[in-house]
Design an enzyme around this catalytic site. Structure first.
Site, PDB file in Angstrom:
ATOM      1  N   ASP A 119       0.874  -1.172   0.000  1.00 24.57           N
ATOM      2  CA  ASP A 119       0.000   0.000   0.000  1.00 24.57           C
ATOM      3  C   ASP A 119       0.909   1.218   0.000  1.00 24.57           C
ATOM      4  O   ASP A 119       1.807   1.325   0.837  1.00 24.57           O
ATOM      5  CB  ASP A 119      -0.915   0.010   1.230  1.00 24.57           C
ATOM      6  CG  ASP A 119      -2.069   0.995   1.090  1.00 24.57           C
ATOM      7  OD1 ASP A 119      -1.817   2.135   0.645  1.00 24.57           O
ATOM      8  OD2 ASP A 119      -3.210   0.632   1.416  1.00 24.57           O
ATOM      9  N   ARG A 140     -12.075   3.559  11.563  1.00 28.97           N
ATOM     10  CA  ARG A 140     -12.499   2.277  10.980  1.00 28.97           C
ATOM     11  C   ARG A 140     -11.335   1.348  10.624  1.00 28.97           C
ATOM     12  O   ARG A 140     -11.571   0.221  10.224  1.00 28.97           O
ATOM     13  CB  ARG A 140     -13.340   2.539   9.727  1.00 28.97           C
ATOM     14  CG  ARG A 140     -12.587   3.276   8.635  1.00 28.97           C
ATOM     15  CD  ARG A 140     -13.515   3.752   7.533  1.00 28.97           C
ATOM     16  NE  ARG A 140     -12.790   4.392   6.441  1.00 28.97           N
ATOM     17  CZ  ARG A 140     -12.336   5.644   6.452  1.00 28.97           C
ATOM     18  NH1 ARG A 140     -12.556   6.389   7.520  1.00 28.97           N
ATOM     19  NH2 ARG A 140     -11.680   6.152   5.434  1.00 28.97           N
ATOM     20  N   CYS A 177     -21.219  21.355 -20.335  1.00 28.97           N
ATOM     21  CA  CYS A 177     -21.765  22.716 -20.405  1.00 28.97           C
ATOM     22  C   CYS A 177     -22.556  23.054 -19.142  1.00 28.97           C
ATOM     23  O   CYS A 177     -22.565  24.206 -18.682  1.00 28.97           O
ATOM     24  CB  CYS A 177     -22.635  22.883 -21.649  1.00 28.97           C
ATOM     25  SG  CYS A 177     -24.094  21.825 -21.703  1.00 28.97           S
TER      26      CYS A 177
END
Length: 690
Positions: free
Chosen positions: A105, A116, A233
């Site tokens: 990682d 968490r 747009c």
């Protein structure tokens, strides 16, 4: 089983406390008997060893436990899922003998992760995730053989995660948070024919997919439909909700502080050869112009960083640039939009008012140094510009000192607006609008200061890659303030900083209960893979703990490619009724994504490769693509010049591939039959050159 049931029970407790979501009613029966051995095992297998693994031995036997200890697994990711996986691996005994688990990682621990990702603590903030999590898992089980790495798994690290690395693996477990990385790992597992355990969470929802070589379909065989995105747009000129303004603000961040600085750094490296270098990567004239001078109306690009009029060499100049950026984005652009489309404008197609819902008529903002949102934008823009240019705030000055900024800004004036004639603004997603310019890439390049002179003066660029979790880097400050300024101009309700971070940072809600459950389910599949179970014993799972609802199914077998005749419409716009039938041949018949077309003839030249395909397989080579670059095309004159060149040489020089540590690579080759009339589809080619 403890992790899976613990996740369910934990969620039910939360429901009881918060009265949120639907509680579980009646009884829940859950078993995983399919994990057990298919054949009877002798009683000696279940004799306990007076070790921490006795519970596993009592269920699966001694032989299985030794096999589990000898497994070599690759865990990709050390976040919420990765931490749970490492805990489970250590507690189960995976790689706790002769085997090894490798975890990689490239991220570091942020404070927001602590809620968490339970292997991390406050004192771990800013430390590497993989190393920290591996050390925590080793504390749980000192026998756990785990090797942490900090490399991103990507095409540019294939010399690290090479043939030798993949050849030793027993399987791969993904703990990723994005589809792009998952797709890449899926391709690698298919290439090396390794089992893949895939899982993901979204709030209270989770899923598990097990991929077994030659037995099941791969992860990439079925993809979710793309997310619906607002037309450009709408985002740029006609936003009508806060999501539109956040998308626009993030795109401004990426353009001003990542893309343009990266282009400028490349210009410093390539100098006069910049245009040619861009062309060699397939960039069009418009792409190159965009890099050199930014938008044809509002500027930007390399010119904004290096030209004498707009370059920023001091902190005060960065503040001035921030004021200029505020004025252009929140005043001049909107005034130009109103100039093109006044409040009483009519739609040229329908005759109805142009500013009909959902369009909102905007109001241009005038800079007010006493408005916290205005000042917040200028401070963020100035500090980011300074970071890109490697400029620090003056000694004793706090980069967030509003009084200092107001004092400096009091000596500056914002530029006045003047209408620009001939500026085209896209008002309809279906219409193509282009602002014509006499600029060419060569003419703009010639106007720039010489790259060599800039480098000698110490000029350098530090592009800013968006990082949502660092509240001190001004990234989210810029996006939050600009999005709310845009919302204010269009009468859209503003949002607070945390909401901006959740939306612009695309933070996927992660709940510990869901994470625990899904990793527990993955462990069942890992046991089955290790046990060599039959296809019908594996389970793909789809769970929603909120409802609560769950479904499990057997994995789908891989699709087979067969010869066929397809009906196609060559010109669906002008001639939608004209249908042609095209014959496609499969070689070999009935191949799947797991099959390989192995070419093991040594390091061949292009001509030798063509000859081998024709003589041995009765198929002709039409094009060869390596790393998304065409290195041979039989229809082009340049193709003949490359016939004597070796494929490995073309892979390096034209494909830009590093072959260090590799024995093979996978070119994409289009084939036809012997006569060159019928398209031939083959499995992926593995070209062994060593």
């Amino acid at each position: 089983m403890a992790a899976a049931l613990g996740g369910i029970v934990g969620q039910e407790i939360i429901k009881a406390v918060t009265s949120k979501y639907h509680p579980l009613q009646q009884w829940l029966h859950f078993d995983a008997l399919e994990c057990l051995q298919n054949e009877p095992v002798s009683a000696e297998e279940y004799v306990l060893a007076d070790s921490r693994y006795d519970a596993m031995i009592a269920v699966f036997g001694r032989s299985f436990m030794e096999k589990l200890k000898s497994q070599n697994y690759f865990l990709v990711g050390a976040g919420a899922l990765g931490c749970e996986f490492m805990k489970n691996f250590a507690m189960m005994g995976l790689s706790c003998g002769s085997g090894t688990t490798t975890v990689t990682d490239d991220d570091v621990i942020e404070r927001s992760n602590l809620s968490r990702q339970f292997l991390f603590r406050n004192w771990h903030v800013k430390l590497p995730k993989s190393t920290t999590a591996a050390n925590a898992a080793k504390v749980m089980n000192p026998d756990f053989n785990i090797v942490p790495m900090e490399e991103r798994v990507a095409p540019n690290t294939e010399d690290i995660f090479n043939d030798e690395f993949w050849g030793k693996l027993s399987g791969v477990c993904n703990a990723l948070d994005n589809v792009k990385a998952r797709m890449y790992m899926d391709l690698r597992c298919v290439h090396y024919e390794k089992p893949l355990l895939e899982s993901g969470t979204l709030g209270t929802k989770c899923n598990v997919q097990v991929v077994i070589p030659h037995e099941t379909e791969n992860y990439g065989a079925s993809v979710d439909p793309p997310e619906k995105e607002a037309p450009q747009c709408t985002v740029h000129n006609f936003p009508h909700n806060i999501d539109h303004t956040l998308v626009w603000a993030r795109s401004e961040f990426v353009g001003n502080f990542e893309t343009f600085p990266t282009d400028t750094a490349r210009y410093l490296e390539k100098g006069p050869g910049f245009v040619e270098a861009m062309q060699s990567t397939g960039q069009t004239e418009n792409d190159i112009l965009q890099a050199l001078r930014g938008d044809s109306v509002w500027g930007g690009g390399i010119r904004d960083f290096v030209s004498e009029e707009t370059c920023t060499r001091t902190y005060e100049q960065c503040i001035k640039w921030g004021l200029l950026k505020f004025t252009v984005l929140n005043n001049h652009m909107l005034r130009q939009l109103i100039h093109n489309f006044p409040e009483d404008a009519k739609n040229s197609k329908t005759g109805k008012p142009f500013w009909s819902p959902p369009k909102r008529f905007p109001t241009a903002l005038e800079f007010d140094p006493n408005d916290p949102l205005h000042m917040g934008f200028v401070m963020a823009a100035a500090n980011l510009r300074a970071a890109v240019n490697g400029i620090s705030a003056p000694d004793g000055v706090d980069p967030r000192d509003g009084a200092y900024f107001r004092q400096v800004l009091s000596t500056m004036e914002a530029p006045c607006w003047a209408p620009k004639e001939g500026v085209a603004i896209q008002a309809d997603p279906d219409e193509q609008v282009e602002n014509k310019s006499d600029d060419t890439a060569e003419s703009v390049l010639a106007e720039l200061p010489p790259a060599e002179t800039l480098v000698q003066s110490g000029f350098a660029m530090t592009p800013q890659e968006f990082e949502k979790d660092d509240d001190t880097n001004f990234h989210m400050d810029f996006i939050h303030s600009l999005a709310n300024l845009r919302a204010r101009s269009y009468g859209i309700p503003e949002i607070d900083f945390l909401q901006s971070k959740l939306k612009a940072g695309r933070i996927i809600p992660a709940i510990a209960t869901t994470t625990a459950m899904v990793t527990g389910l993955v462990m069942f599949e890992l046991i089955k893979v290790t046990n060599g179970k039959r296809l019908e014993d594996f389970r793909n799972s789809f769970i929603n703990l909120a409802l609560p609802q769950g479904a499990m199914s057997e994995p789908m077998p891989p699709a087979k490619v067969r010869s066929r005749t397809e009906k196609k419409v060559p010109d669906p716009i002008n001639h939608p009724d004209y249908i042609v039938e095209e014959e496609i041949k499969a070689y070999p018949e009935g191949w799947t994504v797991w099959d390989k077309f192995i070419v093991d003839e040594g390091d061949l030249t292009v001509q030798e490769f063509i000859d081998v395909m024709l003589s041995k397989h009765k198929i002709t080579v039409q094009t060869i693509v390596i790393n998304a670059k065409i290195v041979y095309n039989s229809f082009m004159p340049s193709g003949k010049k490359r016939l004597p060149l070796k494929l490995s040489e073309l892979a390096v020089t034209n494909g830009g591939v590093s072959l260090e540590g590799l024995n093979s690579f996978s070119p994409i080759v289009s084939f036809a039959d012997e006569d060159g009339d019928v398209e031939v589809e083959t499995p992926d080619i593995t070209y062994k050159f060593r």
